[in-house]
Design a protein around this motif. Structure first.
Motif, mmCIF file in Angstrom:
data_model
loop_
_atom_site.group_PDB
_atom_site.id
_atom_site.type_symbol
_atom_site.label_atom_id
_atom_site.label_comp_id
_atom_site.label_asym_id
_atom_site.label_seq_id
_atom_site.Cartn_x
_atom_site.Cartn_y
_atom_site.Cartn_z
ATOM 1 N N LEU A 244 -50.538 30.344 -85.168
ATOM 2 C CA LEU A 244 -51.573 30.153 -84.361
ATOM 3 C C LEU A 244 -52.060 31.282 -83.724
ATOM 4 C CD1 LEU A 244 -49.556 27.432 -82.158
ATOM 5 C CD2 LEU A 244 -51.542 26.974 -83.993
ATOM 6 N N PRO A 245 -53.365 31.589 -83.189
ATOM 7 C CA PRO A 245 -53.676 32.553 -82.754
ATOM 8 C C PRO A 245 -52.957 33.266 -81.523
ATOM 9 C CG PRO A 245 -55.600 30.754 -82.657
ATOM 10 C CD PRO A 245 -54.145 30.396 -83.327
ATOM 11 N N ARG A 246 -52.919 34.526 -81.371
ATOM 12 C CA ARG A 246 -52.160 35.100 -80.475
ATOM 13 C C ARG A 246 -52.314 34.558 -79.174
ATOM 14 N NH1 ARG A 246 -51.216 41.744 -80.478
ATOM 15 N NH2 ARG A 246 -49.414 41.708 -79.110
ATOM 16 N N SER A 247 -53.561 34.529 -78.711
ATOM 17 C CA SER A 247 -53.853 33.988 -77.087
ATOM 18 C C SER A 247 -53.058 32.456 -77.050
ATOM 19 C CB SER A 247 -55.101 33.735 -76.810
ATOM 20 O OG SER A 247 -55.737 33.084 -77.612
ATOM 21 N N VAL A 248 -52.910 31.609 -77.977
ATOM 22 C CA VAL A 248 -52.663 30.266 -77.877
ATOM 23 C C VAL A 248 -50.896 30.677 -77.893
ATOM 24 C CG1 VAL A 248 -52.205 28.124 -79.355
ATOM 25 C CG2 VAL A 248 -54.367 29.295 -79.013
ATOM 26 N N VAL A 249 -50.410 31.345 -78.657
ATOM 27 C CA VAL A 249 -48.837 31.678 -78.762
ATOM 28 C C VAL A 249 -48.633 32.239 -77.455
ATOM 29 C CG1 VAL A 249 -47.176 32.911 -79.747
ATOM 30 C CG2 VAL A 249 -48.979 31.971 -81.370
ATOM 31 N N LYS A 250 -49.245 33.080 -76.820
ATOM 32 C CA LYS A 250 -48.682 33.279 -75.662
ATOM 33 C C LYS A 250 -48.965 32.314 -74.480
ATOM 34 C CE LYS A 250 -49.976 38.450 -75.808
ATOM 35 N NZ LYS A 250 -50.832 39.539 -75.270
ATOM 36 N N SER A 251 -49.894 31.508 -74.649
ATOM 37 C CA SER A 251 -50.219 30.420 -73.717
ATOM 38 C C SER A 251 -48.771 29.497 -73.642
ATOM 39 C CB SER A 251 -51.556 29.751 -73.706
ATOM 40 O OG SER A 251 -52.572 30.539 -73.774
ATOM 41 N N LEU A 252 -48.590 29.042 -75.298
ATOM 42 C CA LEU A 252 -47.576 28.131 -75.292
ATOM 43 C C LEU A 252 -46.305 28.918 -74.550
ATOM 44 C CD1 LEU A 252 -48.259 26.917 -78.814
ATOM 45 C CD2 LEU A 252 -48.569 25.716 -76.716
ATOM 46 N N ALA A 253 -45.931 30.197 -74.842
ATOM 47 C CA ALA A 253 -44.767 30.735 -74.468
ATOM 48 C C ALA A 253 -44.771 30.707 -72.915
ATOM 49 C CB ALA A 253 -44.684 32.001 -74.904
ATOM 50 N N VAL A 254 -45.892 30.795 -72.232
ATOM 51 C CA VAL A 254 -45.741 30.829 -70.511
ATOM 52 C C VAL A 254 -45.548 29.489 -70.317
ATOM 53 C CG1 VAL A 254 -47.514 31.114 -68.704
ATOM 54 C CG2 VAL A 254 -47.545 32.949 -70.552
ATOM 55 N N ARG A 270 -54.666 33.866 -67.429
ATOM 56 C CA ARG A 270 -54.525 35.311 -67.103
ATOM 57 C C ARG A 270 -53.394 36.114 -67.727
ATOM 58 N NH1 ARG A 270 -51.785 38.592 -64.207
ATOM 59 N NH2 ARG A 270 -50.532 36.915 -63.363
ATOM 60 N N LEU A 271 -52.402 35.094 -67.855
ATOM 61 C CA LEU A 271 -51.446 35.842 -68.357
ATOM 62 C C LEU A 271 -51.384 35.897 -69.880
ATOM 63 C CD1 LEU A 271 -48.321 34.010 -66.560
ATOM 64 C CD2 LEU A 271 -48.881 36.356 -66.051
ATOM 65 N N ALA A 272 -52.066 35.130 -70.601
ATOM 66 C CA ALA A 272 -52.478 34.991 -71.846
ATOM 67 C C ALA A 272 -53.647 36.190 -72.321
ATOM 68 C CB ALA A 272 -52.748 33.595 -72.378
ATOM 69 N N GLY A 273 -54.447 36.537 -71.315
ATOM 70 C CA GLY A 273 -55.516 37.275 -71.580
ATOM 71 C C GLY A 273 -56.530 36.807 -72.271
ATOM 72 N N GLN A 274 -56.900 35.485 -72.128
ATOM 73 C CA GLN A 274 -57.885 34.847 -72.517
ATOM 74 C C GLN A 274 -58.774 33.768 -71.474
ATOM 75 O OE1 GLN A 274 -60.294 34.435 -74.811
ATOM 76 N NE2 GLN A 274 -58.666 34.201 -76.342
ATOM 77 N N SER A 275 -59.928 33.820 -71.476
ATOM 78 C CA SER A 275 -60.687 33.046 -70.760
ATOM 79 C C SER A 275 -60.515 31.714 -70.569
ATOM 80 C CB SER A 275 -62.313 33.327 -70.953
ATOM 81 O OG SER A 275 -62.849 32.606 -72.069
ATOM 82 N N GLN A 276 -60.693 30.906 -69.722
ATOM 83 C CA GLN A 276 -60.346 29.451 -69.689
ATOM 84 C C GLN A 276 -61.166 28.500 -70.669
ATOM 85 O OE1 GLN A 276 -59.607 27.749 -65.967
ATOM 86 N NE2 GLN A 276 -59.523 25.626 -66.569
ATOM 87 N N ARG A 277 -62.338 28.934 -70.943
ATOM 88 C CA ARG A 277 -63.376 28.245 -71.517
ATOM 89 C C ARG A 277 -62.865 28.487 -73.247
ATOM 90 N NH1 ARG A 277 -69.858 28.818 -71.896
ATOM 91 N NH2 ARG A 277 -70.148 27.576 -73.551
ATOM 92 N N GLN A 278 -62.582 29.729 -73.506
ATOM 93 C CA GLN A 278 -62.192 30.065 -74.894
ATOM 94 C C GLN A 278 -60.890 29.347 -75.399
ATOM 95 O OE1 GLN A 278 -63.502 30.966 -77.323
ATOM 96 N NE2 GLN A 278 -62.333 31.934 -79.070
ATOM 97 N N LEU A 279 -59.798 29.551 -74.228
ATOM 98 C CA LEU A 279 -58.604 28.985 -74.614
ATOM 99 C C LEU A 279 -58.649 27.580 -74.673
ATOM 100 C CD1 LEU A 279 -55.537 30.045 -74.783
ATOM 101 C CD2 LEU A 279 -55.270 29.081 -72.412
#
Length: 350
Positions: A244-254, A270-279
């Motif tokens: 998965l994309p890195r920001s998605v992996v970070k989000s899932l981990a959080v 914020r913790l994943a380093g991605q905008s809410q719209r893009q995430l």
């Protein structure tokens, strides 16, 4: 006895004829397998196939006997009924017994069944469990002093009910008298480990090649291993997250790290380093759900596992997964699982 090199030298390739199924009298070792209703067919086959293939290398090494509580056939989770060879109660005192279960692990387990496990343990027998079976072994009191490996989904409920037992982060855990694992294809590696221990690594490697399988030993795992004391650090997560994309992996981990106290979605972004719209766009593309829907589903799934596999009350399961309002929890739970949480709890271990 290490005869792996001898086997490899005499039989560099497996004999072309697959040997007939062996009886316990013909084989050097016999594995008894207790099947629970709704067990995983994949887990059973992955466990038995390495033993069958090992017999092709010129020696009658392994036999197996399938058992059920009443000696009648058992229906797997895929709806297929598997005939068995006998009753659990008839397993010998020195049995090598593997327990295979999946959904609703203890729905049919009675006190006399747990007594069989204690009898085998008391006589120095070997006990194992795959998928959710460690719950059955733990409730029988036969896992004290042993590390326990299981499917990552079962870890939260197991840790809550058996805080004194050490949970391994590896796919499986083995010692002289116990072996537990995550189920599924882990059964292949568990049996290859057993073959290597008893007959040498050469035979285990030969069997692995025949199965077209990259062998993983007990010291490796998709989650990256254990701490020095063997205890689990955090929870095991699925290896397919790596795709998965890195920001998605970070989000899932959080999300997974904050199931007990739900975070606002903007904080996760914020913790994943991605905008809410893009995430949200990424989550919809990969999961068909928004981050909020996915997070809610993760919390509900964990609550369902707690209710079905432990003695948690509905209130405890709700609070443990970030739900402060029971009415909201019950509505969301029913929408996801088609039943009220109290109905799931009623089918729990009792």
């Amino acid at each position: 006895m290490d005869v792996g090199e001898e086997v490899s030298a005499v039989w560099p390739y497996p004999r072309p004829d697959s040997p007939p199924l062996l009886s316990p009298e013909q084989a050097e070792q016999t594995l008894d397998v207790w099947l629970l209703p709704k067990f995983s067919m994949l887990t059973l086959f992955c466990m038995l196939e390495p033993l069958r293939v090992a017999n092709r290398f010129g020696r009658e090494l392994f036999a197996w006997r399938l058992r059920s509580v009443d000696g009648e056939g058992v229906v797997a989770s895929n709806g297929v009924c598997i005939e068995v060879d006998g009753r659990l109660a008839d397993a010998p005192d020195d049995a090598h017994l593997m327990v295979v279960s999946s959904y609703e692990a203890e729905a049919t387990v009675m006190a006399q069944d747990r007594a069989v496990l204690r009898r085998i343990a008391a006589h120095g027998g070997w006990l194992g469990g795959l998928d959710t079976a460690p719950f059955i072994l733990a409730r029988a009191g036969v896992l004290e002093g042993h590390r326990v490996a299981m499917h990552w989904e079962s870890v939260p409920a197991f840790r809550r009910e058996f805080p004194a037992l050490r949970i391994s982060r590896r796919r499986f855990s083995s010692d002289a008298t116990r072996q537990t694992g995550a189920g599924g294809t882990t059964g292949i590696d568990m049996m290859l480990d057993r073959i290597a221990r008893d007959y040498g690594p050469a035979l285990a490697d030969a069997v692995s090649r025949q199965l077209v399988h990259d062998r993983h030993d007990a010291s490796s795992g998709a989650d990256g291993g254990e701490g020095e004391d063997g205890d689990a650090i955090g929870e095991v997560t699925p290896s397919h997250y790596a795709n998965l994309p890195r920001s998605v992996v970070k989000s899932l981990a959080v999300m997974e790290a904050n199931l007990a106290k739900a975070l606002p979605i903007p904080e996760i972004c914020r913790l994943a380093g991605q905008s809410q719209r893009q995430l949200s766009r990424l989550f919809l593309a990969h999961f068909g759900e928004t981050p909020k829907q996915c997070y809610l589903g993760m919390r509900l799934d964990r609550a369902q596992r707690l209710l079905s596999a432990s003695h948690a009350t509905v209130t405890e399961a709700a609070l443990a997964n970030g739900f402060s309002h029971l009415a909201h929890f019950s509505r969301a739970y029913r929408a996801r699982f088609g039943e009220a949480p109290r109905e799931t709890a009623a089918r729990g271990p009792g």
